[in-house]
Structures are given as structure tokens and as C-alpha cells.
Write an enzyme that holds these catalytic residues in place. Structure first.
Site, PDB file in Angstrom:
ATOM      1  N   ASN A   1       0.860  -1.184   0.000  1.00  0.00           N
ATOM      2  CA  ASN A   1       0.000   0.000   0.000  1.00  0.00           C
ATOM      3  C   ASN A   1       0.894   1.231   0.000  1.00  0.00           C
ATOM      4  O   ASN A   1       2.037   1.174   0.452  1.00  0.00           O
ATOM      5  CB  ASN A   1      -0.849   0.053   1.280  1.00  0.00           C
TER       6      ASN A   1
HETATM    7 CA    CA Z   1      -6.926  -2.591   3.996  1.00  0.00          CA
END
Ligand code: CA
Ligand code: CTP
Length: 227
Positions: free
Chosen positions: A34
Site C-alpha cells: 500500500n
Molecule cells: Ca486494507
């Protein structure tokens, strides 16, 4: 009250902070992750330490230096992050600011090569453990205060309120990370703090100021008489 108590309202308390992304290897040269600079989590760890807490920071890969006065443990994957958090228990306060990858794959031992006919490889995603939900579960080791983050791109309050209940944490720090806000990777943050009583929208502040304000609220929660 003596001056020391006011300067160090969290002395005698232990805190665990997760920060940064996790990297989930796909092969020796690739990973899933991420977006996360780690800035907000590192600022919180720093502010907790300045308030007198004994702080363990479990960090995924970032380019930030270890915060002063904080025990920093560097990990790569979500599973490593969970292990390191469990090693840090018991603690009084847990703050999960990490942008944990939701899935991992069984990594290939060798670099995956493009095939002659250009057929792309298929990744079989396996769910990662949920560190915040695990720390929030009722247990003798459960921290007194468990705080999660909810980075959303729409319906921020509704999504974050539901997420607080789903995860079982005490407070949720919600923010709008739509690209137009400039929060992702920026110096400032604008948050909504959600607890069991409702929500409070904070003004846009430097991430360090958000950290200090959050720490002040934690101190007020842990000893309301001194707040
Ligand atoms: Ca997540
Ligand atoms: N979190 C965690 N472990 C995970 C996933 C998330 O500890 N495997 C924590 C994050 O650190 C954050 C909170 O849970 O404090 C919310 O993360 P988020 O990704 O917003 O929640 P998810 O449940 O994964 O929901 P989404 O589908 O929106 O990604």
C-alpha cells in the site's frame, strides 16, 4: 501537580505503534504494498515518547530514520508485523497507523519471467492477518486503549464508523485520502476522531501537531482527573 507530570503525562505507560506499509514479496524483485510514507505513525511514536511513554514502533519499510527515544523494530510483511506486535504485548496503548497489505502471495523463489506469448502471470492472493482486529480482541493482554486508522476515499465518516465496530478498536482516526486532498505523502493531515460517543472533526494540521493532539487526548482518557 508537579511540572514533571504535566510534561510527561504518559510516564509509566507502555505504547505500541505500527507504521508504514508492509511489503509482500511476489518474487525476489517484486512486492505488493500500500502507499504509506510512515510520517503520521512515526510522529505519533515520537509524541508518545516525548510524553514519557515507553514506546515500541513496529515499522514496515520506510525511508524515515528511527524516532529518538523509541524502540523501533523493522519488519517487511504483515505476518512479521503481527509477530512483532505480539512480542511487544502487554502494553497500555496500541495505535495501528500502518497501511498493512490486505493480501500476500506464495512468493516465487526465482524472478518471474515474461513468457514468449505475453500471457501475464496470475497471482493467487491470500488474506493477511488483521493486526488491529487481533489486538482489539478481548483478552487479558488487550491494551486498555486500541486506536485504528481508516484511510478512505469516500463516505469517510460512515466507512470509518463501521470499521471501528468491525475491528473492535476503541477509537478510529479517519481521514480522506483522495488524491485531491494532498494528504497522502504530504505534511498535513485532516482527521475525524471517532469513539463510542461520537465523532470530532479536527482542523487541517501538520502531522506532528495531529500526533501531539492525539497524545493529549490519550493522556486525558487515561487519567481524566489530571486533564
Ligand atoms: Ca486494507
Ligand atoms: N489493519 C491492520 N491489519 C490489516 C489491515 C488493516 O492492522 N491486515 C489496520 C490498519 O493499520 C488501520 C486499520 O486496520 O489501523 C484500518 O485499515 P484499513 O485498510 O482501512 O481497513 P480494512 O479492514 O483492511 O478495510 P479496507 O477494505 O478499506 O482496506
Amino acid at each position: 501537580l508537579c511540572q514533571l507530570d504535566e510534561d510527561k503525562p504518559l510516564s509509566g505507560y507502555t505504547a505500541l505503534v505500527t507504521a508504514g506499509p508492509t511489503h509482500e514479496p511476489v518474487d525476489p524483485v517484486r512486492y505488493l504494498a500500500n502507499r504509506s510514507s510512515g510520517t503520521q505513525g512515526y510522529a505519533i511514536a515520537t509524541a508518545l515518547a516525548q510524553a514519557g511513554a515507553t514506546v515500541t514502533l513496529v515499522s514496515g519499510p520506510t525511508t524515515l530514520p528511527d524516532p529518538p527515544g523509541v524502540t523501533t523494530i523493522r519488519v517487511e510483511t504483515a505476518r512479521d508485523m503481527l509477530d512483532a506486535c505480539q512480542q511487544a504485548l502487554p502494553c497500555d496503548i496500541a495505535i495501528c497507523a500502518a497501511a498493512v497489505a490486505d493480501w500476500h502471495v506464495a512468493p516465487s523463489a526465482q524472478k518471474i519471467k515474461k513468457t514468449a506469448d505475453s500471457t501475464p502471470p496470475v497471482l493467487h492472493l491470500v488474506p493477511n492477518p488483521d493486526i488491529l482486529a487481533t489486538l482489539s480482541q478481548p483478552s487479558p493482554n488487550r491494551p486498555r486503549l486500541v486506536i485504528g486508522f481508516a484511510a478512505e476515499t469516500e463516505h469517510v465518516l460512515a466507512h470509518a464508523t463501521a470499521k471501528r465496530l468491525r475491528k473492535g478498536c476503541d477509537w478510529m482516526v479517519a481521514n480522506d485520502v483522495s488524491p485531491a486532498t494532498g494528504i497522502m505523502g504530504g505534511r498535513e493531515n485532516e482527521i475525524i476522531l471517532i469513539d463510542n460517543a461520537g465523532s470530532a472533526h479536527w482542523p487541517r494540521l501538520d502531522k506532528l501537531q495531529v500526533a501531539h493532539r492525539l497524545v493529549a487526548r490519550i493522556a486525558a482518557f487515561l487519567h481524566p482527573a489530571q486533564a
